[in-house]
Scaffold this active site. Sequence first.
Site, PDB file in Angstrom:
ATOM      1  N   ASP B 206       0.830  -1.206   0.000  1.00  0.00           N
ATOM      2  CA  ASP B 206       0.000   0.000   0.000  1.00  0.00           C
ATOM      3  C   ASP B 206       0.871   1.264   0.000  1.00  0.00           C
ATOM      4  O   ASP B 206       1.622   1.516   0.936  1.00  0.00           O
ATOM      5  CB  ASP B 206      -0.872  -0.064   1.269  1.00  0.00           C
ATOM      6  CG  ASP B 206      -1.772   1.142   1.451  1.00  0.00           C
ATOM      7  OD1 ASP B 206      -1.839   1.995   0.552  1.00  0.00           O
ATOM      8  OD2 ASP B 206      -2.430   1.207   2.523  1.00  0.00           O
ATOM      9  N   HIS B 379      -3.833   4.322   6.669  1.00  0.00           N
ATOM     10  CA  HIS B 379      -2.731   3.774   5.870  1.00  0.00           C
ATOM     11  C   HIS B 379      -1.394   3.921   6.578  1.00  0.00           C
ATOM     12  O   HIS B 379      -1.165   4.890   7.304  1.00  0.00           O
ATOM     13  CB  HIS B 379      -2.679   4.474   4.513  1.00  0.00           C
ATOM     14  CG  HIS B 379      -3.937   4.293   3.720  1.00  0.00           C
ATOM     15  ND1 HIS B 379      -4.146   3.227   2.885  1.00  0.00           N
ATOM     16  CD2 HIS B 379      -5.067   5.030   3.685  1.00  0.00           C
ATOM     17  CE1 HIS B 379      -5.354   3.322   2.341  1.00  0.00           C
ATOM     18  NE2 HIS B 379      -5.935   4.411   2.813  1.00  0.00           N
TER      19      HIS B 379
END
EC number: 3.1.-.-
Lengths: 563, 563
Positions: B206, B379
């Site tokens: 990610d 994130h």
Amino acid sequence: MSHPHPELTTPGPLPQGALRIIPLGGLGEVGRNMTVFEYDGRLLIVDCGVLFPEENHPGVDLILPDFDAIRGRLDAVEALVLTHGHEDHIGATPYLLREREDIPLVGSELTLALLSSKLREHRLKETAQHVVREGDRIAFGPFDLEFVAVNHSIPDALAVAIRTGAGLVLHTGDFKMDQLPMDGRITDLRAFARLGEEGVDLFMTDSTNAEVPGFTTAEKNIAPVLDRVFHQSNQRLIVACFASHVHRVQQVLDAAVSHGRKVAYVGRSMVRNMAIAKELGYLHVPAGVLVDAKELAELPPEQQVLISTGSQGEPLSALSRIAQRNHNFVHIEEGDTVVLASSLIPGNENAVYRVINGLSRWGATVVHKGNALVHVSGHASAGELLYCYNIVRPRNVLPVHGEIRHMRANAELARETGVPAEHVVIAEDGFVVDLVDGKAQVAGKVPCGYVFVDGSSVGDITESDLKDRRILGEEGFISVIVVVDSQTGKVVGGPEIHARGFAEDDSVFDEIKPDIIAALDRLLGERVDDNHQLQQAVRRVIGRWVSNTHRRRPMIIPVVIEA
Amino acid sequence: MSHPHPELTTPGPLPQGALRIIPLGGLGEVGRNMTVFEYDGRLLIVDCGVLFPEENHPGVDLILPDFDAIRGRLDAVEALVLTHGHEDHIGATPYLLREREDIPLVGSELTLALLSSKLREHRLKETAQHVVREGDRIAFGPFDLEFVAVNHSIPDALAVAIRTGAGLVLHTGDFKMDQLPMDGRITDLRAFARLGEEGVDLFMTDSTNAEVPGFTTAEKNIAPVLDRVFHQSNQRLIVACFASHVHRVQQVLDAAVSHGRKVAYVGRSMVRNMAIAKELGYLHVPAGVLVDAKELAELPPEQQVLISTGSQGEPLSALSRIAQRNHNFVHIEEGDTVVLASSLIPGNENAVYRVINGLSRWGATVVHKGNALVHVSGHASAGELLYCYNIVRPRNVLPVHGEIRHMRANAELARETGVPAEHVVIAEDGFVVDLVDGKAQVAGKVPCGYVFVDGSSVGDITESDLKDRRILGEEGFISVIVVVDSQTGKVVGGPEIHARGFAEDDSVFDEIKPDIIAALDRLLGERVDDNHQLQQAVRRVIGRWVSNTHRRRPMIIPVVIEA
């Protein structure tokens, strides 16, 4: 804190000896700053700027303040004071001068030089210009003006103190309080203190950064960061910043000199403004550092610095074209470095990120305010505003220059320093504030809409046109044309159906044409020949069909034409 | 770091024993995540999400991944793995299932429950669903899958390890590494370590926060801030957040209980998702705290908490309507507090600031991530990614989930931990990456455009329609209709001229009508009867006129109709 709501009406006549303040822009948005002061039947204007349109003003080039409130009284205007040379403070001046050409213009040397260049572009005569500097005191009609140096992101900015029989108003313009500015010209707190001792009846203060805690970092703190970027780069360097930021450009020039590079400007407004700043001595260009852009391109990459516009991701700017490898002579390469030495104006994020992604795709390193100290704001943060309130100790406060959230935050700061809540006035564009017997309060409201410039037209585009554009832009349109014989009352041509922005081949409409003809024949058979009724019938048939088949609502334009 | 450019062509056949990775979305944008894995003629899909349109996709509802690359081979799809329940990972699934209904769906309990609710809305059958949890290992054809717990801004997210004859791929999905998460379910670094020991041939990570230095703050750190906000408020409280953020809602519920307030949900997706989360045990709703919104409105303001959608300034959301005092039963008052407990997605700034300004206008206090710690990201930041690279020590790295700037920053982190630059592959949507003999490299490119959903149509709207919409939306249009008698070749009707989004009364066109007729008569006199040529003549006359008189370029639609 008083923040009256929209049920306000037109204010009554101004009491004898009172000062009326009519903000025509900048109170409720960041831009189109303009304030009218009225005393004894005479008017003084401070600033006359533009607002740049955002996404809900499609196709609009510029937004102006609404001059309606003073349109019938332009002869009463004693002067237009321009606090500094940014577009949001001077940009609408040509449009005002079109309505009265000889309004005396008052501002600092750099401010008026930038304005003159703008007036020439608009092919307007150079009118009476009064160059003033800090410390100057000059009267225009009943308005006795005194100018105070303030520090901002453009040199030569001024605050203005306005004395009338109603008292003393201090208007900061845009400002911050960099204590070690590049040019040594600090915001003159000694003058603020002196005026405070005299008694400031109304303090109008820049709200832009009132929500930001602490203090705005000094411009000089960018230098070591630029130095490091220059040191680490062994290829081409591009620095994008605002075309009026003389001190930012100065720092890039200085870094170029100390790293043995040459500099070229890219972008029309950058070239023009820096020429003015150099000529007037605000920008110091070391000998030999500046070359022309094509000359620069011939040098080895490690000797090149481009200073360009386009820091807001403007699609037609040099920087955007460079990011798309679509520029005449600048071809971005892996290892090049691009510095966005600028703020990111809300609404421009996607455009700026597109440029950053484009540059990254080719392997350029992009330095921006998100990852390095390459920008500082031009506006006083909350900590600085507190200093101002404590030094000036105003009787009344009117936050200016900002959206509502900024003005409310600014008002709260004033209150915290001890200004009584009932003396802190929150007003929006068009709110009329009267200073009567030492107390400022909202007296009413005048219409103050957005005036849109689009192409050569000013004020023709209305909210209703923008609504049409939004529908057209989101949904496209379907136009249906039918020709009716005016003698026989029969459909003799069409329906021709054309769609744009709707995505289907026009043949998709074939299936609905018989229904349209049937609907018209029915009405014509009933001897309805009112064009509007016939069009409405067409609109209903096609509207229902498109909603059922496509679940969309394009604009529908039915045209029944007689031949 | 390899980042090949667009001259890539269709890749050759996949070598025996190699694994092919085809990202169809999410590599080059934040959204529409979808990756296809191909091994031995069989396909595995990880995620199938939507992208939300931005300002240069006017009128578009959603953007889908481009299924073209696999359209002829849907029968070869062994399974669709969904890593978590966010729209940008599951939202395009209904559109894929329309093309093959019985693709086996694999995901965690909450992920599949949220997906099921979406499939029901799309009136799709519930297909074969395989609920998996961390630690599970299950094979689909040649793809041997193992699931690993990861922590994200929605519960029950999974990373997936994919073993084939070509080696071991570890795909993180969206994740972060909150070490004290609300539900105690941490990103399983022991599993990452074990897989690393086994040997991760390709690590897909990610990139969203790879540009953000340091570590993402823990979700729990919001609690004391909420507590202070609740403590300071003695009126109504409104908290807006994403409708899938179960833990954020949990914290608001907990704060409400401890401050003796009741809570109601506002917004359809909030009501629906929280019902699912509660039923499955992911959300713990203390007895008596939740009431219906109308019931809540009857309580004294100091007992009210609304949890609403609309944190991105969506114009039709409850929060926007509240900010405009245009909501059925929530009337914002001076002293109310609104918390925007959410990120600010780039492009939404103006919309969100409009909401904040609207709320501020009525005197509400607005708490948002700009002035308080009321949001943390979902994130992993750069610091966390470094941990991952050092624990996994992958042979090859392919950054996923992000714009180019994010993927490049992520690639740089991989390189800094010692992954050789030639083993870090930067790919964009449609780039084909082959893992052959333990080395990942770009093998070519397949078409991978944006697929636009607009109303009920999928993929009909093209870039050319959007270009038309942009012109219409910026400039409006002028349509000119002329009727020509097909027998005599004479103009018998019109010109009728209609404009929209153009701002002038249609009578402004009267002056140009004679020129249009003259131009047509000239051509018709020369026996030109080609409709296209006649239309072009009309377009030229009106186009030149509007450019000279208005300095604008509206779309011009000439219609010559025969009757």
